[in-house]
Design a protein around this motif. Structure first.
Motif, PDB file in Angstrom:
ATOM      1  N   LYS A 395       0.901  -1.102   0.071  1.00  0.00           N
ATOM      2  CA  LYS A 395      -0.004  -0.179   0.375  1.00  0.00           C
ATOM      3  C   LYS A 395       1.152   1.464   0.023  1.00  0.00           C
ATOM      4  CE  LYS A 395      -3.674   1.880   2.391  1.00  0.00           C
ATOM      5  NZ  LYS A 395      -4.582   2.862   3.893  1.00  0.00           N
ATOM      6  N   VAL A 399       0.946   3.813  -3.132  1.00  0.00           N
ATOM      7  CA  VAL A 399       0.752   5.101  -2.373  1.00  0.00           C
ATOM      8  C   VAL A 399       1.871   6.097  -3.425  1.00  0.00           C
ATOM      9  CG1 VAL A 399       0.556   6.895  -0.940  1.00  0.00           C
ATOM     10  CG2 VAL A 399      -0.626   4.777  -0.498  1.00  0.00           C
ATOM     11  N   TRP A 400       3.120   5.945  -3.382  1.00  0.00           N
ATOM     12  CA  TRP A 400       3.761   6.663  -3.597  1.00  0.00           C
ATOM     13  C   TRP A 400       4.110   7.068  -4.639  1.00  0.00           C
ATOM     14  CZ3 TRP A 400       7.986   5.364  -7.052  1.00  0.00           C
ATOM     15  CH2 TRP A 400       8.782   6.596  -6.998  1.00  0.00           C
ATOM     16  N   ASP A 402       1.072   6.807  -6.841  1.00  0.00           N
ATOM     17  CA  ASP A 402      -0.067   7.296  -6.915  1.00  0.00           C
ATOM     18  C   ASP A 402      -0.026   9.287  -6.281  1.00  0.00           C
ATOM     19  OD1 ASP A 402      -2.880   8.238  -7.599  1.00  0.00           O
ATOM     20  OD2 ASP A 402      -3.212   8.707  -5.217  1.00  0.00           O
ATOM     21  N   LYS A 403       1.231   9.325  -5.385  1.00  0.00           N
ATOM     22  CA  LYS A 403       2.017  10.594  -5.506  1.00  0.00           C
ATOM     23  C   LYS A 403       2.586  11.015  -7.230  1.00  0.00           C
ATOM     24  CE  LYS A 403       1.522  10.863  -0.533  1.00  0.00           C
ATOM     25  NZ  LYS A 403       1.781  11.093   1.200  1.00  0.00           N
ATOM     26  N   LYS A 413      -3.920   6.934 -12.528  1.00  0.00           N
ATOM     27  CA  LYS A 413      -5.090   6.971 -10.826  1.00  0.00           C
ATOM     28  C   LYS A 413      -6.291   6.770 -10.673  1.00  0.00           C
ATOM     29  CE  LYS A 413      -2.651  12.249 -10.244  1.00  0.00           C
ATOM     30  NZ  LYS A 413      -1.960  11.656  -8.980  1.00  0.00           N
ATOM     31  N   LYS A 417      -6.079   3.925  -7.299  1.00  0.00           N
ATOM     32  CA  LYS A 417      -6.667   4.447  -6.269  1.00  0.00           C
ATOM     33  C   LYS A 417      -8.680   3.064  -5.550  1.00  0.00           C
ATOM     34  CE  LYS A 417      -7.306   9.367  -6.242  1.00  0.00           C
ATOM     35  NZ  LYS A 417      -8.702  10.155  -5.797  1.00  0.00           N
ATOM     36  N   ILE A 420      -5.715   0.816  -4.272  1.00  0.00           N
ATOM     37  CA  ILE A 420      -5.224   1.443  -2.321  1.00  0.00           C
ATOM     38  C   ILE A 420      -6.727   0.665  -1.846  1.00  0.00           C
ATOM     39  CG2 ILE A 420      -5.274   3.108  -0.658  1.00  0.00           C
ATOM     40  CD1 ILE A 420      -3.383   4.649  -3.074  1.00  0.00           C
ATOM     41  N   ASP A 424      -7.176  -1.599   1.333  1.00  0.00           N
ATOM     42  CA  ASP A 424      -7.572  -0.590   2.805  1.00  0.00           C
ATOM     43  C   ASP A 424      -8.516  -2.195   3.450  1.00  0.00           C
ATOM     44  OD1 ASP A 424      -6.166   0.821   3.016  1.00  0.00           O
ATOM     45  OD2 ASP A 424      -7.875   2.553   2.346  1.00  0.00           O
TER      46      ASP A 424
END
Length: 574
Positions: A395, A399-400, A402-403, A413, A417, A420, A424
């Motif tokens: 995750k 997330v890295w 995605d940024k 993107k 999501k 991610i 979760d």
């Protein structure tokens, strides 16, 4: 002396004054005084006798007189009529005072009447027979017992009533009768139409040679005796052939009687070996006190049951089960203690094997539960340490990425999501699986918080409020005890959710006498606990076995319409 021609009394002797109590010259002057002295009831008969004297040469008659002092005396008179030298009829008479003889005759008559009445009313048959055996006197009971009429009896003798078979077995004891002895014997007599009758005969020879006999019908008694003998024989046969031990004890615990099965159970060679001996001789020491109490209670009127171990006369150890009952006589007094004993040695061994097997299975179950919990901990640790960390690392990388992606890469993107979100969801699933395998809160925060957490989870899932009460601030029990309580608590909530239909639940935990007491009670519809025992209710069975495997006690109380209560008591040690 009276002159019947002139109707004048000529002479009266001085004895008149002694008997009549009157003066001689008074009656000579007035002969009517003679009749005045006669008792009024005897006037008619005496007057008639006097009138008949004229035509009767000799006349005897008796009458009563009343003396001047009121005393009544009986007079016996005799008269004789002769003709004198002048041709006149002269009446000579004498009178004798027979009062005492009359009294004796009356007494004899009264006695005879009483005797006759007594004989007639007697329930026993009574007769008197002469030396030839002919009947002289017979009462009505004899007619009744023999079925003969008085006319028929007169034609018979006592020998007509003798039964030949009975006579051979029981001859007449004539020599004893001749010695004026009363002979009492039981005989069979032959009555009318050859009907045989059991009787008791009481015979005595009178001084004048006649035979006096009393006969009592004992046929009903004989019938009852035969029935009693048959009953006793049946009972004796049952007792003698009964495979269980039947014995009688007195108040001291001494053996009064025992059947063959009892001798075999005690390994005795004969009755003499045990009769009169104390039953305590074979009972092993740990059970003697209890057996003495059974005997004491038995002679106080109370029945009792006891299991005990003995050492037989040949050294074998055996287990017995005895049911003791007081044995009473006809008046209700306790005579003996009746003990029926079964040999339960095989049952005891079988039960011991069952108990050992059950204990081994319980230990195996506990061991499997322990292994299962350890395996859950291991799996949970691996999931947490490896899979959880890997998903977290993935995750972080996603997330890295995605940024770093430019904002205009909308499609990429969106995919990131989604990834991610899936990660979760996977982490949440892992946490749920970990809590089911082995809640971290039980290991990290202890039993009390784990129980409160289970209650809050139950309320969150069902909307049913749970009231938890605890008298302690902290519980420091062994891991096995804590796990057992947690799992039973968890299973109880599961059952309430599925079956109870409850609207509230109340639970509690307390410590008393070094034990932990946990209760779980709902206000649901309840159920019949007997019917559940016949079903495969492994949930309830599993809870119970968990508790028992740790030397605890488990109780489930429920009834239709009254909800359900579970209580478990487990050992607690700081």
């Amino acid at each position: 002396v009276n002159n019947l021609e002139t109707h004048q009394m000529v002479y009266i002797s001085p004895s008149y004054e002694t008997i009549w109590g009157r003066q001689c010259e008074d009656i000579l002057k007035n002969p009517k005084d003679f009749m005045n002295a006669v008792h009024p009831d005897d006037w008619p008969s005496l007057s008639e006798a006097c009138l008949n004297n004229v035509n009767t040469l000799v006349n005897n008659f008796s009458y009563r007189i009343r003396r001047p002092d009121g005393e009544i005396r009986w007079i016996s008179s005799k008269t004789n009529i002769v003709t004198n030298y002048e041709g006149n009829k002269i009446e000579y008479g004498y009178a004798e005072d027979v009062t005492e003889r009359k009294k004796a005759e009356e007494a004899i008559k009264t006695s005879e009447e009483k005797y006759r009445t007594l004989v007639e009313q007697a329930s026993d048959a009574i007769f008197i027979a002469d030396a030839a055996g002919k009947f002289v006197t017979v009462n009505s009971s004899f007619y009744k017992i023999s079925n003969y009429t008085p006319e028929e009896i007169l034609k018979l003798t006592v020998y007509d009533f003798i039964d030949t078979d009975d006579f051979r077995k029981n001859p007449l004891r004539l020599e004893e009768l001749k010695r004026e002895k009363s002979i009492i014997s039981e005989r069979v007599i032959r009555t009318k139409n050859n009907v045989l009758l059991n009787v008791e005969v009481n015979a005595k020879l009178l001084k004048d040679g006649r035979l006096l006999v009393f006969i009592r019908d004992i046929s009903e008694r004989k019938k009852a005796e035969r029935a009693l003998a048959e009953s006793e024989n049946r009972l004796r046969t049952i007792v003698q052939t009964e495979p269980e031990c039947i014995k009688l004890l007195n108040i001291k615990g001494e053996m009064e009687d025992i059947n063959p099965a009892g001798l075999e159970m005690l390994e005795a060679d004969s009755r003499e070996q045990v009769i009169g001996k104390s039953v305590m001789d074979t009972i092993n020491e740990p059970y003697k006190k209890a057996y003495k109490k059974i005997i004491k209670n038995g002679f106080s009127g109370k029945s009792g049951v006891i299991e005990y171990e003995i050492t037989g006369y040949k050294g074998s150890n055996r287990w017995f089960d005895t049911h003791a009952v007081p044995l009473r006589d006809a008046e209700g007094k306790i005579m003996s203690l009746l003990c029926v004993t079964r040999n339960i040695t095989k049952n005891k061994k079988a039960q011991e094997e069952i108990n050992n097997t059950a204990e081994q299975l319980r230990q195996l179950t506990a061991h499997l539960q322990s292994i299962r919990e350890e395996e859950r901990k291991r799996i949970g640790r691996e999931i947490h340490d490896e899979l959880g960390q890997q998903l977290t690392a993935i995750k972080m990388d996603v997330v890295w990425i995605d940024k770093k992606m430019p904002d205009d890469t909308t499609l990429l993107k969106s995919k990131l999501k989604n990834i991610i979100g899936l990660l979760d969801g996977s982490n949440q699933s892992i946490r749920r699986i970990l809590s089911e395998l082995r809640p971290v809160i039980l290991d990290d925060h202890g039993l009390l918080e784990a129980m409160e957490w289970l209650g809050s989870q139950f309320y969150a899932n069902t909307g049913i409020p749970v009231k938890f009460t605890c008298s302690e601030d902290e519980i420091k029990s062994s891991e096995q005890i804590a796990t057992c309580i947690f799992r039973v608590y968890q299973e109880a909530f599961t059952n309430i959710t599925r079956h109870a239909g409850a609207t509230s639940v109340a639970t509690s935990l307390s410590i008393a006498d070094n034990t932990i007491i946990v209760t779980i009670k709902d206000n649901g519809k309840g159920f019949d606990t007997e019917s559940v025992q016949n079903k495969k209710s492994f949930g309830i069975f599993g809870m119970k076995e968990r508790v028992i495997s740790l030397q605890g006690k488990f109780e489930l109380i429920s009834a239709p319409g009254n909800g359900t209560k579970i209580e478990m008591v487990l050992p607690y040690s700081n």
